[in-house]
Design a protein around this motif. Structure first.
Motif, PDB file in Angstrom:
ATOM      1  N   THR A 115      21.940  -6.976 -13.151  1.00 26.10           N
ATOM      2  CA  THR A 115      22.792  -5.857 -12.744  1.00 26.10           C
ATOM      3  C   THR A 115      22.048  -4.563 -13.023  1.00 26.10           C
ATOM      4  OG1 THR A 115      24.765  -7.132 -13.298  1.00 26.10           O
ATOM      5  CG2 THR A 115      25.023  -4.737 -13.110  1.00 26.10           C
ATOM      6  N   GLU A 117      21.413  -0.457 -13.408  1.00 21.84           N
ATOM      7  CA  GLU A 117      22.112   0.577 -14.166  1.00 21.84           C
ATOM      8  C   GLU A 117      23.211   1.219 -13.320  1.00 21.84           C
ATOM      9  OE1 GLU A 117      21.007   4.758 -16.349  1.00 21.84           O
ATOM     10  OE2 GLU A 117      19.501   3.160 -16.329  1.00 21.84           O
ATOM     11  N   LYS A 119      25.717  -0.224 -11.962  1.00 23.99           N
ATOM     12  CA  LYS A 119      26.243  -1.128 -10.937  1.00 23.99           C
ATOM     13  C   LYS A 119      27.225  -2.119 -11.573  1.00 23.99           C
ATOM     14  CE  LYS A 119      23.506   0.310  -7.623  1.00 23.99           C
ATOM     15  NZ  LYS A 119      23.899   0.743  -6.328  1.00 23.99           N
ATOM     16  N   PRO A 120      28.189  -2.612 -10.792  1.00 18.91           N
ATOM     17  CA  PRO A 120      29.126  -3.599 -11.336  1.00 18.91           C
ATOM     18  C   PRO A 120      28.465  -4.978 -11.461  1.00 18.91           C
ATOM     19  CG  PRO A 120      29.560  -3.248  -9.017  1.00 18.91           C
ATOM     20  CD  PRO A 120      28.494  -2.252  -9.411  1.00 18.91           C
ATOM     21  N   ALA A 121      28.888  -5.735 -12.454  1.00 14.39           N
ATOM     22  CA  ALA A 121      28.410  -7.109 -12.599  1.00 14.39           C
ATOM     23  C   ALA A 121      28.890  -7.913 -11.395  1.00 14.39           C
ATOM     24  CB  ALA A 121      28.926  -7.715 -13.893  1.00 14.39           C
ATOM     25  N   ARG A 122      28.044  -8.755 -10.850  1.00 14.24           N
ATOM     26  CA  ARG A 122      28.383  -9.523  -9.646  1.00 14.24           C
ATOM     27  C   ARG A 122      28.665 -10.993  -9.966  1.00 14.24           C
ATOM     28  NH1 ARG A 122      28.789  -5.672  -5.480  1.00 14.24           N
ATOM     29  NH2 ARG A 122      27.206  -4.112  -5.867  1.00 14.24           N
ATOM     30  N   ASN A 123      28.313 -11.437 -11.179  1.00 13.17           N
ATOM     31  CA  ASN A 123      28.534 -12.823 -11.595  1.00 13.17           C
ATOM     32  C   ASN A 123      27.913 -13.827 -10.634  1.00 13.17           C
ATOM     33  OD1 ASN A 123      30.010 -12.007 -13.908  1.00 13.17           O
ATOM     34  ND2 ASN A 123      31.772 -11.655 -12.583  1.00 13.17           N
ATOM     35  N   GLU A 146      13.555 -10.439  -9.502  1.00  7.91           N
ATOM     36  CA  GLU A 146      14.595  -9.634 -10.128  1.00  7.91           C
ATOM     37  C   GLU A 146      14.427  -8.151  -9.804  1.00  7.91           C
ATOM     38  OE1 GLU A 146      15.268 -10.657 -14.235  1.00  7.91           O
ATOM     39  OE2 GLU A 146      15.894 -12.699 -13.692  1.00  7.91           O
ATOM     40  N   ILE A 150      17.335  -5.755  -7.795  1.00  8.05           N
ATOM     41  CA  ILE A 150      17.776  -4.417  -8.231  1.00  8.05           C
ATOM     42  C   ILE A 150      17.581  -3.408  -7.103  1.00  8.05           C
ATOM     43  CG2 ILE A 150      17.347  -2.520  -9.862  1.00  8.05           C
ATOM     44  CD1 ILE A 150      18.750  -4.912 -11.161  1.00  8.05           C
ATOM     45  N   PHE A 154      21.747  -4.573  -6.409  1.00  7.43           N
ATOM     46  CA  PHE A 154      22.447  -5.272  -7.504  1.00  7.43           C
ATOM     47  C   PHE A 154      22.400  -4.453  -8.777  1.00  7.43           C
ATOM     48  CE2 PHE A 154      21.729  -8.833  -4.655  1.00  7.43           C
ATOM     49  CZ  PHE A 154      22.935  -9.504  -4.744  1.00  7.43           C
TER      50      PHE A 154
END
Length: 154
Positions: A115, A117, A119-123, A146, A150, A154
């Motif tokens: 996730t 900075e 940003k909402p967690a997407r799980n 990764e 980002i 994400f």
């Protein structure tokens, strides 16, 4: 005319059932970013939601559907099996030879989609795998993919 309307309705219903990335994630940007970071015909990248349902896939169909060693012992498996097993678990990476002679290797990166900075967690969980003579090590795959996630939002 009625048949055409029926086909359009069926197509829209199927599209509504198709796995989707979270709102705010640009699929084109994600696909291009991952392609630049680790793309090749020997690469497969997938994401799954918390229930293990695949929501995004990129890369070579052959690599995604091949049984490859996980580098943790046991029987070789396809990437989707590794992905579903990784849901909710910590990140990990691995590399190992894929056959005799040590010419080809496989590199795996598996874990939660990071996730960025603010940003909402997407799980979501991802798996990224490369196999071949020039496959990147798992740790390198992890770092590159990764960063691409980002950059894609994400």
């Amino acid at each position: 005319m009625r048949a055409l309307a029926g086909l359009i309705l069926a197509a829209s219903l199927l599209a509504g059932c198709a796995p989707k990335l979270p709102e705010g994630i640009d699929e084109t940007r994600l696909t291009e970013g991952v392609g630049r970071a680790i793309g090749s015909g020997s690469t497969c990248v997938m994401m799954a939601d918390a229930a293990g349902k695949v929501v995004w896939r990129a890369g070579g169909y052959i690599t995604c559907s091949r049984n490859l060693p996980t580098c943790a012992g046991g029987e070789p498996v396809i990437a989707e099996v590794v992905l579903k097993d990784a849901v909710g678990k910590p990140a990990r990476f691995a590399s190992c030879p894929t056959g005799t002679g040590g010419v080809n290797t496989v590199g795996w990166a598996i874990g939660p989609v990071p996730t960025g900075e603010g940003k909402p967690a997407r799980n979501l969980t991802y798996v990224a795998v490369m196999e071949g003579e020039r496959a990147l090590p798992g740790r390198e795959i992890q770092e590159r993919v990764e960063r691409a996630f980002i950059r894609a939002g994400f």
